[in-house]
Design a protein around this motif. Structure first.
Motif, mmCIF file in Angstrom:
data_model
loop_
_atom_site.group_PDB
_atom_site.id
_atom_site.type_symbol
_atom_site.label_atom_id
_atom_site.label_comp_id
_atom_site.label_asym_id
_atom_site.label_seq_id
_atom_site.Cartn_x
_atom_site.Cartn_y
_atom_site.Cartn_z
ATOM 1 N N VAL B 6 -26.493 22.253 34.404
ATOM 2 C CA VAL B 6 -26.323 20.953 34.960
ATOM 3 C C VAL B 6 -27.829 20.405 35.055
ATOM 4 O O VAL B 6 -28.657 21.028 35.440
ATOM 5 C CB VAL B 6 -26.037 21.286 36.692
ATOM 6 N N CYS B 22 -25.692 23.827 43.411
ATOM 7 C CA CYS B 22 -25.395 24.449 41.781
ATOM 8 C C CYS B 22 -26.305 25.781 41.913
ATOM 9 O O CYS B 22 -25.718 26.830 41.092
ATOM 10 C CB CYS B 22 -26.027 23.484 40.994
ATOM 11 N N ARG B 25 -24.846 28.674 43.408
ATOM 12 C CA ARG B 25 -23.741 29.239 42.542
ATOM 13 C C ARG B 25 -24.090 29.980 41.243
ATOM 14 O O ARG B 25 -23.243 29.911 40.380
ATOM 15 C CB ARG B 25 -22.667 28.253 42.550
ATOM 16 N N LEU B 27 -25.861 28.328 38.783
ATOM 17 C CA LEU B 27 -25.820 27.644 37.636
ATOM 18 C C LEU B 27 -27.020 27.291 37.210
ATOM 19 O O LEU B 27 -28.092 27.288 38.134
ATOM 20 C CB LEU B 27 -25.214 26.185 37.840
ATOM 21 N N THR B 29 -30.016 25.040 36.779
ATOM 22 C CA THR B 29 -30.034 23.685 37.078
ATOM 23 C C THR B 29 -31.265 23.025 36.752
ATOM 24 O O THR B 29 -32.470 23.740 37.137
ATOM 25 C CB THR B 29 -29.447 23.570 38.569
ATOM 26 N N THR B 362 -20.062 20.237 43.265
ATOM 27 C CA THR B 362 -20.486 21.462 42.557
ATOM 28 C C THR B 362 -19.034 22.132 42.294
ATOM 29 O O THR B 362 -18.817 23.079 41.471
ATOM 30 C CB THR B 362 -21.132 22.328 43.599
ATOM 31 N N VAL B 365 -17.734 20.925 39.105
ATOM 32 C CA VAL B 365 -18.685 21.453 38.006
ATOM 33 C C VAL B 365 -18.368 22.843 37.639
ATOM 34 O O VAL B 365 -18.123 23.149 36.558
ATOM 35 C CB VAL B 365 -20.068 21.253 38.396
ATOM 36 N N CYS B 366 -18.009 23.620 38.551
ATOM 37 C CA CYS B 366 -18.031 25.081 38.642
ATOM 38 C C CYS B 366 -16.584 25.249 37.914
ATOM 39 O O CYS B 366 -16.303 26.214 36.900
ATOM 40 C CB CYS B 366 -17.853 25.720 39.920
ATOM 41 N N CYS B 375 -18.953 28.067 47.585
ATOM 42 C CA CYS B 375 -20.102 27.404 48.466
ATOM 43 C C CYS B 375 -20.626 28.019 49.699
ATOM 44 O O CYS B 375 -19.990 28.413 50.372
ATOM 45 C CB CYS B 375 -19.606 25.816 48.722
#
Lengths: 410, 550, 445
Positions: B6, B22, B25, B27, B29, B362, B365-366, B375
């Motif tokens: 991301v 993000c 979780r 990602l 980023t 998010t 995105v996920c 989250c």
């Protein structure tokens, strides 16, 4: 929720958030701080900062900054707010005349009413005396002992005793202030001698009560209002037209109260009374050499006269001293520097008070004067004690006493 | 080429919240900010995390706001404060106008732990706030919460970094490349190194507020926004005890909030098509705010004005209604609909919603990237939030005035201990560099070392340097030297930094210049021109956007 | 009780004190009244006369040349009056001030025919005319000196590293200066505290034996290590006897030392203010502080009465001449609200540098869009208009009162932050006003 419950809730929230609403008059003081341009001139001149450093006493500018946020950090300023002597030097040098002495009083007032636990113990003790006796000092238990102390002082100074006069309808009220009433009684007596000498129609108060300045310095608003009310009642009962005092603190404080409450009775220091009402020429006729040689005298200017009233009062002092034959006035380089005796700092942090006065003592000794005179019994006490501790043999006199002593046949 | 899951464009409240979510979780980023964290829109708001009282016609929004207040209090209690607010009523007709709003408001007070709307007598109102007009007939009372918006953004960015995100400030996106109908790479100009860099990304999220259209254009997409300018007048010190809200001359709601050591009066609302970087507050806006408050606080003009500030609301493109009637909700635009998948833009929204906006995007995105995990941004606290800090004890231990430590605590929570630890080796770093706040040398160094400021203006956002009455008159040259030491600036760079920061402050000081500020400005010129001779010395000064157009 | 003085000077900065001293020297019974300290005590303590034309980049070769240039380019500049008073030339006035301050802590060095490029705490240089003896050095242009910038640990006001870098860069860029520049932080704490030391605290500490020993030891240590020949210090060399302190440190370290120009709160500004006050007293004038001029009475074109107010007392004076020297915005001579500027004592019309009224001009309109500009902000050119005898003019352009004179930054027509002419104009106008006012009293004119 009805309106009363609603208000109770709001008050509780304010308390929880440590917010203390400023009143309208307090807000005016806060606004005066809004003129501060942060230039730091006050830091260069503040006698407390000079004595202990910016780190310990952030000085007037620091106080101005800290006032600006009442909630909630406000309380963290208490370690400094009680170090201010209230001398007013900062206000006098400030390009914008920011009223820091009033800010300090305001902060002390708020701390006293909301967080009395943060007020130094010694100030609470001072306040206890005020509450109990309506005087700044514990009065003499035995009136005979008080009289004996007075007589000893008068004898040492070679001054006569004149009986107290309490007369309704007199022109002038002579108000000695607590220090001259309970401790430096010779000042009170000297003033009477002077007033008698010029045939002034004067009276004393029936029962001496404090002018309220110490209560203001402690922050006890309620007590200060009570004290000024008691005094006003006595003044009204006596029906006097003007008030004369020998104390610098009483002069400035009573002037302030009189102006605020529209007393319409002027309050003068005795120096002002002598110069403006009696006249230097008239006074000089009564003066004679006080010793067989020229007396070298230096003067200390009390802050409550020069900075809280007017610098001209000390011009008057010089005019009167110059009128005494064989008195030579020498100027001390620290003549207008605060002696550290104000603001109750001496009670709360005697160490600080003693460092402040060191500079005065140094400068006084440098003058080679044999006497130091000052028109304030409080400054007299502070300087006398310090000179004594210093082992100096310079004599210290209240200026009122000095004048009474120099009366012909005095 | 580095590849990221991301790329978040924009370092405001939303962008930093997205980066945090993000990263938390898992990602990979990257956050790109063309200026500094919190340097634009969020930096010009009052910091109110609003209950949504004004938006009673949108009950969903009120629900959302109210929940988010609870979450922010939970994760960032150290930078959240409660403020009582009065609604003075001058006239009976004003009472009836609150009906529906009050009802909606009261449904949600319990979760925030505040009372319903209370009605106070004129006497009680003036007791709490003596500056109110003596002829008021009653006042309404509510309690709202405020957050330090600068600290919120920085803490979100720091927390994102601690969870593995990369934060790049002074990196301006110049191109978004698309391959096969999806975002592929993002190119940005690194203003610190002066180089162009390109990175690959699976997803690009534009959290760029008023610049969303511009960023969308880089991907060949047209995105419409309604931009609306809002200005504040900032007064010296807290000139009222509590917040006050009232109707402005045109019937809009305006407010006056004591904030830190200042008072904010806001806001105006003007639709704008200008470049947001070039905006300054107009004389009419200043008068609009002062005149509006004169009705309820007659003394408002007696206070010293220290500056103005202005920002732009990035609203949904709803037209032909007043600003106040445009939805305060936010929208996530999936540019898949425009033929660019993996590219999302935010429009609308409010400060209080930033965490929620991040959670929502998010989640999307996920799902797209097939990442599971839920989250946690509303559960895990932000840095600095831990047990109560004993200020008096620390003041004693480190030899710092308790007043300065209280302020440090208000900005930093438990981080302050790390700052104080720095003074063990360098006791002289307990120097107060900014007197108004106050700000200590060590805090400036700590911020420079851990919070990526590149300029004095960035430091202002970290530590409130130069935000008090003197508006950086006396701290600028001191802080510039500290910055020079920490970042290895040359002498002339240090001088330029001083002039740059003076310029930035001057932008807001100039429009309302009057009263005590005239003397303050004479001092500024006395120091930096008359003695410092910097107007002759600094030769490589680049005019700011708002300076160029005049 | 009323008081009688021949001359009342309102304002006690450099302009007011210069006027007061001049008048008192001419045997006029003179009162200088001041409500607070102002720009003089905030100043760097150096006396600028003329550095640049507005917008110019090359400093004037000499203050004298600068004064002539400013007077020529700006016909309304206060310096333009000098041409009409041959008896009071710049040279005479500068040497008069040097005489006044000789032997005081702020004794001045420099002359009307030399521009001094003085070094500041930022490492920049600025053109000035007179500097206090403690700030004086002739060796800054020697390339073979080793210059040490010595700061004090815990004094936030001066960072020697920035100053040394900046000066070194200018030397590398081709300016003349020492080729070896080093910097250090000395340990010299007045109250044993590690931080938050103020310049004036240091100045007082250095006046103690303890403090002087301390700084000498620290400097000796440092100069030995670096081979320093010239030392730049922040201005902290004492308030009462800085010249002896300078001498003593120079002897003990075998170097030359000088103070840098610095910002408020200023030790040299403090010295200058006090030295001038002492001179007033010596000349027989009276200084009354803590009093503000609150009202006046005018009769038949003359000011006949000035009311002065302290915190608790008010009194009247009946001067034969009045000098207004209340300063600009810092001093409080001018004030402004959103609609325009006004003069605070006599409500005289305020004009800009081209003598247009700014009574109704919003202050922000008198500024430029950037904070520092070589042309300066027109705001700082605003003040009251004056005739060739520095008598303020009213709205119609007539003299406001035949016995009212004005000096210093309350006057319009000069832009001191960029011209570097602040204390110079105060000096010149103060001196001229003082003489005129005294002549007015004695009926000499």
């Amino acid at each position: 929720m009805d309106e009363e419950e609603a208000y109770a809730h709001v008050r509780n929230t304010l308390k929880e958030e440590r917010m203390m609403p400023f009143s309208t008059s307090e807000m005016e003081v806060v606004r005066s701080v809004g003129q501060c341009i942060n230039c730091g001139t006050c830091l260069n001149h503040c006698p407390v900062t000079r004595a202990v450093g910016v780190e310990r006493f952030t000085g007037p500018r620091g106080i101005a900054v800290e006032l600006s946020r009442s909630p909630p950090e406000y309380w963290s300023s208490t370690d400094r707010i009680y170090l201010c002597t209230g001398c007013g030097t900062c206000r006098e040098v400030c390009p914008k005349n920011v009223d820091i002495p009033n800010v300090v009083n305001l902060m002390r007032r708020r701390i006293f009413s909301q967080r009395p636990d943060l007020v130094p113990q010694s100030l609470h003790q001072q306040n206890e005396i005020l509450r109990k006796h309506n005087l700044a000092f514990v009065p003499w238990d035995d009136p005979d002992e008080k009289a004996e102390s007075r007589n000893m002082r008068l004898e040492r100074l070679d001054l006569p005793f004149i009986k107290d006069k309490i007369r309704k309808g007199a022109e002038v009220l002579f108000y000695p202030g607590c220090q001259a009433e309970e401790r430096a009684q010779e000042v009170r007596e000297a003033a009477k001698i002077i007033l008698e000498r010029f045939n002034v129609d004067y009276t004393l108060v029936e029962k001496m009560t404090c002018c309220s300045l110490p209560a203001i310095l402690v922050g006890d608003m309620e007590k200060s209002i009570e004290l000024s009310t008691i005094l006003k009642k006595q003044i009204d009962d006596l029906g006097v037209k003007k008030i004369v005092t020998t104390c610098a603190g009483c002069t400035s404080n009573l002037n302030e109260i009189a102006a605020r409450n529209n007393w319409e009775i002027p309050v003068y220091h005795i120096l002002e009374f002598l110069v403006e009402d009696i006249g230097v020429h008239e006074v000089s006729k009564a003066l004679s050499p006080m010793d067989d040689h020229t007396v070298r005298v230096t003067v200390h200017d009390p802050c409550h006269l020069i900075r809280h009233t007017s610098r001209r009062v000390l011009e008057y002092a010089h005019r009167l001293l110059n009128a005494i034959p064989d008195v030579e006035v020498v100027e001390s380089s620290a003549h207008d520097l605060c002696c550290g005796g104000g603001g109750l700092v001496g009670r709360h942090s005697p160490d600080v008070s003693r460092v402040i006065v060191k500079e005065n003592i140094r400068a006084i000794k440098e003058t080679s004067a044999e006497r130091i005179v000052t028109p304030c019994p409080l400054c007299t006490a502070q300087i006398e004690e310090s000179l004594f501790r210093d082992g100096s043999d310079i004599e210290v006199d209240d200026l009122t006493v000095f004048i009474a002593q120099s009366f012909e046949g005095g | 080429m580095t590849e990221f899951d991301v790329i978040v464009i924009g370092g405001g409240s939303t962008g930093t919240a997205v980066a945090r979510d993000c990263a938390m979780r898992g990602l990979k980023t990257l956050l790109l900010e063309r200026d500094d964290i919190a340097s634009a829109t969020v930096g010009t708001c009052a910091g109110m995390i609003s209950s949504g009282f004004k938006y009673y016609h949108e009950p969903d929004i009120m629900d959302l706001c109210s929940h988010e207040v609870v979450h922010l209090k939970h994760i960032a209690r150290h930078i959240v404060a409660k403020l009582p607010i009065l609604f003075p009523l001058m006239d009976l007709s004003e009472i009836s106008s609150g009906g529906k709003g009050m009802e909606e408001y009261e449904k949600r007070v319990q979760e925030r732990g505040v009372p319903p709307v209370l009605i106070l007598t004129p006497e009680a109102s003036r007791e709490i706030e003596p500056s109110l007009h003596p002829e008021l007939i009653a006042s309404g009372y509510v309690e709202e919460f405020f957050i330090d918006p600068f600290r919120l953004c920085v803490l979100q960015a720091k927390d994102a970094e601690q969870h593995g995100a990369t934060i790049r400030t002074y990196c301006e996106v110049t191109a978004i490349d698309i391959r096969n109908g999806a975002v592929h790479t993002v190119t940005y100009f690194n203003r610190m190194t002066g180089t162009l860099e390109t990175v690959e990304a699976k997803v690009v999220i534009s959290a760029t507020g008023p610049w969303a259209s511009e960023i969308a254009r880089l991907a060949g997409i047209s995105l419409e926004l309604r931009l609306n300018k809002g200005a504040h007048v900032i007064l010296d010190r807290r000139v009222t005890n509590v917040g006050i809200s009232t109707r402005a001359v045109d019937g809009r709601w305006v407010y006056l909030f004591p904030h830190e050591n200042t008072t904010l009066i806001g806001t105006t609302a003007l639709d704008t098509w200008d470049n947001p970087d070039e905006l300054v507050t107009s004389q009419d806006e200043i008068e609009y705010l002062l005149r509006s408050f004169e009705f309820v606080v007659p003394s408002v003009r007696e206070a010293r004005i220290i500056r103005t500030m202005e920002g732009v609301r990035p609203m949904a493109p709803v037209w032909k209604v007043p600003e106040g009637e445009v939805t305060r909700g936010y929208e996530i635009i999936d540019h898949g609909q425009d033929g660019v998948s993996g590219f999302y833009s935010f429009i609308g929204g409010k400060l209080v919603m930033c965490r929620h906006m991040a959670e929502a995007v998010t989640d999307i995105v996920c799902e797209r990237l097939g990442v599971t995990g839920s989250c946690e941004t509303h559960i895990k606290p932000l840095p600095g939030m831990s047990e109560e800090v004993d200020v008096l004890m620390l003041a004693e231990k480190y030899g710092v005035p308790s007043h300065a430590l209280e302020r440090l605590k208000a900005r930093r929570g438990s981080e302050l201990v790390e700052i104080l630890e720095m003074t063990r080796e360098h006791p002289e770093w307990t120097n107060m560099v900014c007197i108004c706040e106050p700000v200590m040398d060590a805090e400036i160094r700590y911020a420079i070392r851990t919070e990526y400021p590149q300029t004095l203006n960035d430091l202002r956002r970290r530590v409130r340097l130069g935000t008090g009455p003197c508006q950086a008159t006396f701290c600028t040259f001191k802080a510039a030297s500290i910055m020079a030491e920490e970042l290895g600036l040359t002498g002339s760079q240090t001088h330029s930094e001083i002039v740059d920061y003076l310029s930035e402050r001057w932008k807001g000081k100039r429009p309302p210049l009057r009263g005590a500020a005239l003397a303050q400005e004479e001092i500024v010129n006395g120091i930096y021109a008359c003695v410092g001779n910097l107007e002759q010395t600094v030769i490589d000064y680049e005019p700011k956007p708002w300076e160029e157009i005049r | 009780m009323d008081a009688d003085y021949d001359i009342v000077v309102i304002g006690g900065g450099l302009a007011g004190l210069t006027a007061g001293i001049s008048a008192a020297q001419m045997n006029a019974n003179t009162l200088v009244v001041r409500k607070g300290e102002g720009a003089t005590s905030l100043s760097s303590g150096a006396l600028d006369i003329a550095g640049y034309l507005r917008g110019g980049e090359t400093p004037f070769l000499t203050p004298e040349e600068g004064v002539a240039a400013l007077a020529h380019v700006y016909p309304f500049h206060p310096y333009s009056v000098l041409e009409s008073i041959p008896s009071l030339g710049l040279k005479e006035i500068v040497s008069w001030l040097k005489d006044i301050l000789a032997g005081s802590p702020s004794a001045m060095i420099g002359s009307h025919d030399t521009t001094t490029m003085a070094l500041t705490i930022l490492g920049t240089k600025k053109p000035t005319c007179l500097v206090q003896r403690t700030m004086h050095t002739t060796r800054l242009d020697n390339t073979d000196e080793t210059l040490l910038f010595a700061g004090i640990k815990g004094l936030a006001d001066f960072n020697p590293s920035t100053a040394s870098k900046a000066l070194m860069e200018s030397v590398i860029a081709g300016e003349t200066g020492p080729h070896k520049i080093v910097h250090t932080l000395l340990e010299c704490s007045p109250f044993r505290q590690p931080s938050n030391i103020s310049p004036v605290e240091l100045a007082r500490y250095i006046e103690t034996e303890d403090g002087l020993d301390r700084i000498i030891k620290e400097l000796q240590h440092c100069t030995e290590q670096t081979g320093t020949t010239l030392i730049a210090l922040p201005p902290i060399l004492g308030l009462v006897n800085p010249i002896e302190i300078k001498k003593r440190i120079e002897e003990e370290t075998g170097t030359e030392i000088f103070e840098l120009l610095s910002f408020p709160p200023s030790v040299p500004g403090y010295r200058l203010q006090r030295s001038l006050e002492a001179s007033l007293k010596k000349a027989g004038g009276t200084l009354l502080v803590g009093h503000e001029a609150v009202s006046f009475k005018k009769q038949e074109g003359k000011i006949i009465d000035i009311t002065l107010k302290s915190p608790r007392r008010t009194f009247n004076t009946h001067p034969k001449s009045v000098i207004l020297a209340t300063g600009k915005f810092v001093g409080g001579g001018l004030a402004g609200n959103r609609t325009g500027l006004r003069e605070t004592v006599f409500d005289l019309p305020v004009l800009d540098g081209t003598r247009q009224s700014v009574q109704d001009v919003r202050p922000s309109h008198l500024t430029r869009v950037v904070p520092l500009h070589k042309e300066g902000h027109p705001l700082f050119e605003c003040g009251i208009g004056f005739d060739t005898r520095f008598r303020p003019i009213d709205v119609k352009g007539d003299i406001f009162a035949s016995n009212l004179f004005a000096a210093g930054s309350v006057l319009c027509g000069y832009n001191y932050p960029v011209e570097k002419s602040g204390l110079g104009v105060a000096l010149v106008t103060g001196r001229i006003c003082g003489v005129h006012a005294a002549e007015n009293v004695t009926g000499g004119n």
